[in-house]
Design an enzyme around this catalytic site. Structure first.
Site, PDB file in Angstrom:
ATOM      1  N   ARG A 128      13.575 -38.631  13.863  1.00 38.09           N
ATOM      2  CA  ARG A 128      12.487 -39.036  12.976  1.00 38.09           C
ATOM      3  C   ARG A 128      11.501 -37.906  12.743  1.00 38.09           C
ATOM      4  NH1 ARG A 128       7.776 -43.014  14.178  1.00 38.09           N
ATOM      5  NH2 ARG A 128       8.199 -42.369  16.300  1.00 38.09           N
ATOM      6  N   CYS A 174      16.003 -62.037  -2.611  1.00 34.67           N
ATOM      7  CA  CYS A 174      15.825 -63.480  -2.410  1.00 34.67           C
ATOM      8  C   CYS A 174      15.665 -63.728  -0.915  1.00 34.67           C
ATOM      9  CB  CYS A 174      17.025 -64.233  -2.975  1.00 34.67           C
ATOM     10  SG  CYS A 174      16.815 -66.018  -2.975  1.00 34.67           S
TER      11      CYS A 174
END
Length: 422
Positions: A273, A342
């Site tokens: 990271r 959704c």
């Protein structure tokens, strides 16, 4: 790294390249990676003997190639990550190893590949020693040790302690040495990684635990790894880790072991990271703005299928607006930023546990662009085709030019491999 990271809520360019031009050229959502930022972060770690990039953070071939050109080697956690490293120009048989495999298990295809190419293995489970020794006696291995404690910005990123599946439990090292001897393997390296966001107090504990373990193993140790977990700054009020002090703690550990063992020990660090996060920007388009009770929503065309960190960890990402109509002093308002999926959890401004939060961002219009920043690590690599959404395009900014390094998926890409029985 600068003392304090600053973030603006307005962004018109990424390292000199227009956000609007990028969006118009490559569509949205699109990941954009700034190669200069990757090089800067690798340079931060020049004091370490070896910088080993944990490619699981961002394994695009162009990113791996760029990391290689900056002098860093790689860590792989799967057979295909090994093959990605080969495809990006890394080779086997060099010293220090350009590719190291770190995991808690071997699947059969990966073990076959490791044996074939003599890839150095960092064993995270005692069973791996037996499995590897049966196939490749006479080789060197590294042990990844779980010291019994961990650290992380989320429990899901904590890789130490008894709730973590990672590593060899600290009191099982003697058994692992017996297994290694029985299988003709030499334990030449130690690795200890306890999670993300390591602070210096925890680091001192890690150094002490690794030193104790190394003494128990003895003079066969030639490499120690500081692991990863260097923190990334996502908020303007966060302070960077003191890299000089970070190195000093590990270097002092290394030097004490060198004095006891009578030979040089290589000191590695394994950032993932830290190298990739700040380089990345996810450019999205605002497709709807609507009021839902007290909450005003900006709905964009990227969802957690593109960037899963907020829904997984409640991860915070700085955000900015690139408006079609430039406004040097925009009015701010509190908004919730959501995606098109959704799924109620498709919210980019949420806290761990799924609690919806708001963010102070400039007043925007449908068609303006919203940029999710510090998104280069664990972004695209964790994306999916949920809702049959195509994976985003990826662009690398290098030498002042944007390069398409992964095309957006087509429908045929999404259904490739599927079939309907006759």
């Amino acid at each position: 790294m600068s003392a304090v990271q600053t973030f603006s809520t307005v962004r018109t360019e990424i390292n000199g390249t227009s956000v609007q031009n990028l969006a118009h050229s490559f569509g949205t959502p699109t990941y954009v990676y700034d190669a200069a930022k990757i090089a800067e972060r690798i340079a931060d770690l020049h004091a370490f003997d070896v910088v080993r990039y944990a490619q699981k953070a961002n394994s695009n071939l162009a990113v791996l190639d760029w990391v290689r050109r900056q002098g860093a080697v790689v860590d792989a956690v799967s057979a295909f990550e090994i093959q990605r490293a080969f495809a990006a120009g890394y080779v086997d048989g060099k010293e220090p190893a350009e590719i190291v495999y770190t995991a808690d298990i071997f699947d059969t295809p990966t073990l076959d590949l490791l044996v074939k190419h003599d890839i150095h293995v960092n064993c995270g489970s005692p069973t791996m020693i037996d499995q590897y020794g049966e196939r490749a006696p006479g080789r060197n291995i590294t042990l990844r040790i779980n010291p019994g404690f961990g650290h992380g910005h989320s429990q899901k990123t904590n890789t130490g302690g008894e709730q973590s599946k990672h590593g060899i439990w600290h009191d099982q090292v003697d058994d692992c040495l017996v297994r290694a001897d029985r299988n003709g393997l030499a334990v030449t390296g130690l690795h200890m990684h306890i999670g993300s966001g390591t602070d210096l107090d925890h680091l001192a504990q890690v150094c002490s635990a690794l030193e104790t373990t190394a003494r128990g193993i003895g003079r066969s140790i030639t490499t120690i790894s500081a692991g990863g977990g260097l923190p990334t700054l996502y908020r303007g009020d966060e302070q960077p880790v003191d890299l000089a002090r970070y190195y000093e703690l590990w270097d002092a550990t290394r030097k004490r072991l060198e004095g006891e063992f009578g030979h040089k020990i290589s000191l590695e660090i394994e950032p993932g990271r830290y190298l990739a996060a700040e380089c990345g920007y996810l450019i999205t388009e605002i497709r709807a703005i609507k009021q839902m009770g007290k909450n005003l929503f900006y709905l964009v065309d990227a969802g957690f299928n593109n960037l899963a960190r907020p829904i997984l960890y409640g991860a915070y990402h700085p955000m900015s607006i690139c408006a079609h109509e430039a406004n040097p002093d925009p009015k701010l308002q509190d908004v919730v930023v959501g995606g098109p999926l959704c799924e109620s959890g498709d919210i980019f401004t949420q806290e761990e546990g799924g609690f919806v939060a708001s963010r102070s961002l400039p007043v925007a219009a449908v068609g303006d662009f919203l940029v999710i920043e510090c998104a280069g690590a664990y972004g695209f690599v964790m994306s999916s085709n949920y809702n049959s959404k195509p994976m985003a395009a990826e662009v690398l900014l290098r030498d002042g030019k944007p390069h398409l390094v992964r095309a957006r998926q087509t429908f045929q890409d999404v259904i490739r491999g599927e079939s309907i029985p006759e």
